[in-house]
Design a protein around this motif. Structure first.
Motif, mmCIF file in Angstrom:
data_model
loop_
_atom_site.group_PDB
_atom_site.id
_atom_site.type_symbol
_atom_site.label_atom_id
_atom_site.label_comp_id
_atom_site.label_asym_id
_atom_site.label_seq_id
_atom_site.Cartn_x
_atom_site.Cartn_y
_atom_site.Cartn_z
ATOM 1 N N LEU A 1 0.831 -1.204 0.000
ATOM 2 C CA LEU A 1 0.000 0.000 0.000
ATOM 3 C C LEU A 1 0.866 1.253 0.000
ATOM 4 O O LEU A 1 0.572 2.226 -0.710
ATOM 5 N N ALA A 2 1.946 1.238 0.749
ATOM 6 C CA ALA A 2 2.830 2.402 0.828
ATOM 7 C C ALA A 2 3.532 2.655 -0.505
ATOM 8 O O ALA A 2 3.845 3.806 -0.835
ATOM 9 N N ALA B 1 -12.155 -8.738 7.422
ATOM 10 C CA ALA B 1 -12.602 -7.685 8.343
ATOM 11 C C ALA B 1 -11.648 -7.567 9.532
ATOM 12 O O ALA B 1 -11.273 -6.462 9.957
ATOM 13 N N ALA B 2 -11.229 -8.716 10.061
ATOM 14 C CA ALA B 2 -10.257 -8.709 11.157
ATOM 15 C C ALA B 2 -8.921 -8.154 10.685
ATOM 16 O O ALA B 2 -8.237 -7.422 11.416
ATOM 17 N N ARG B 3 -8.547 -8.480 9.455
ATOM 18 C CA ARG B 3 -7.299 -7.969 8.888
ATOM 19 C C ARG B 3 -7.338 -6.447 8.778
ATOM 20 O O ARG B 3 -6.369 -5.760 9.125
ATOM 21 N N LEU B 4 -8.445 -5.919 8.315
ATOM 22 C CA LEU B 4 -8.573 -4.471 8.186
ATOM 23 C C LEU B 4 -8.430 -3.773 9.531
ATOM 24 O O LEU B 4 -7.799 -2.714 9.634
ATOM 25 N N ASP B 5 -9.009 -4.357 10.554
ATOM 26 C CA ASP B 5 -8.887 -3.764 11.898
ATOM 27 C C ASP B 5 -7.426 -3.761 12.359
ATOM 28 O O ASP B 5 -6.957 -2.778 12.946
ATOM 29 N N ALA C 1 -9.090 0.175 1.390
ATOM 30 C CA ALA C 1 -10.113 -0.173 0.400
ATOM 31 C C ALA C 1 -9.502 -0.674 -0.896
ATOM 32 O O ALA C 1 -10.201 -1.275 -1.726
ATOM 33 N N ARG C 2 -8.213 -0.476 -1.091
ATOM 34 C CA ARG C 2 -7.551 -0.934 -2.311
ATOM 35 C C ARG C 2 -7.267 -2.436 -2.295
ATOM 36 O O ARG C 2 -6.955 -3.012 -3.335
ATOM 37 N N VAL D 1 -2.584 2.318 9.072
ATOM 38 C CA VAL D 1 -2.923 2.396 7.652
ATOM 39 C C VAL D 1 -4.286 3.068 7.501
ATOM 40 O O VAL D 1 -5.269 2.624 8.111
ATOM 41 N N PRO D 2 -4.404 4.144 6.715
ATOM 42 C CA PRO D 2 -5.690 4.833 6.556
ATOM 43 C C PRO D 2 -6.756 3.913 5.963
ATOM 44 O O PRO D 2 -6.465 3.071 5.110
ATOM 45 N N ARG D 3 -7.981 4.084 6.422
ATOM 46 C CA ARG D 3 -9.074 3.232 5.933
ATOM 47 C C ARG D 3 -9.271 3.365 4.423
ATOM 48 O O ARG D 3 -9.605 2.396 3.740
#
Length: 237
Positions: free
Chosen positions: A158-159, A175-179, A192-193, A186-188
């Protein structure tokens, strides 16, 4: 080709940046258009198209004939996880024209016997990925199901603005990974990417079928991606 133009083009190649050499066939005059300068060029639509397709083309504008010679870095696929899906995905990706790199610190899995003729790094992603110089012409597929391996790879991808970022796992797992990633700063909107569950929804079940869905999704992203200038200006999403 003029020596100064050739040196400028070689500098773009060395930095893994795309460019187009525009040649006026009547006069022989040439100029170099770098990816970041496409939007401000009189040939912006045509230049953007050859950059997307990575195919040089002959262009006729009135009485003028131009040859657009496109130079883009070779696309790469970095796979974290030397798993069964990766064994099917690696040869498919190579057939599609991508350079393939396997990253997995588990030396029992990341072996030349399991991945013949593939670049292998039996190291942790947070150690090796910065050295690989992943960039906007790199795709990342995180396939281990292990947050200690996949999460650092996703953060780095992402960076570095990789053109495709996918992660294996169910919607609940993602979903757990995103949290976790959000908790790591990491910005929400960046999260989303991530394509998850990874691959096109074709009902894939076996490792080979999942690999087909992944490579199809990667190729779609590669060919539909905006040019650098379009992405920065907000005209493409």
């Amino acid at each position: 080709m003029d020596l100064s133009l050739l040196e400028e083009l070689n500098a773009e190649r060395a930095a893994r940046r795309a460019a187009v050499v525009v040649t006026e066939l009547g006069s022989g005059r040439q100029r170099l258009v770098k990816a970041q300068g496409v939007a401000g060029d009189p040939l912006a639509p045509q230049l953007a198209e050859v950059l997307r397709s990575a195919k040089s083309t002959l262009l006729t504008l009135g009485n003028e004939r131009l040859f657009l010679a496109v130079e883009v870095p070779a696309p790469r696929l970095v796979i974290t996880g030397a798993v069964h899906i990766a064994q099917a995905l690696a040869p498919m990706a190579r057939l599609a024209g991508l350079d393939v790199v396997i990253v997995d610190p588990r030396t029992a899995f990341a072996t030349p016997e399991r991945f013949p003729d593939v670049e292998i790094h039996a190291q942790w992603p947070d150690v090796v990925l910065p050295k690989l110089g992943i960039d906007a012409y790199t795709a990342l597929a995180a396939l281990t199901h292990d947050p200690k391996i996949d999460d650092p790879a996703l953060i780095e991808a992402l960076a570095r603005d990789c053109f495709y970022i996918g992660a294996l796992g169910s919607r609940r797992t993602h979903a757990a990974r995103l949290d976790r990633l959000a908790a790591n700063g990491v910005p929400r909107e960046a999260l989303a990417r991530i394509h998850a569950p990874i691959g096109l929804d074709i009902g894939a079940a076996s490792p080979a079928e999942i690999a087909v869905s992944i490579i199809a999704e990667i190729v779609g992203e590669l060919r539909r991606r905006p040019t650098v200038d379009e992405d920065q200006s907000g005209r493409a999403a």
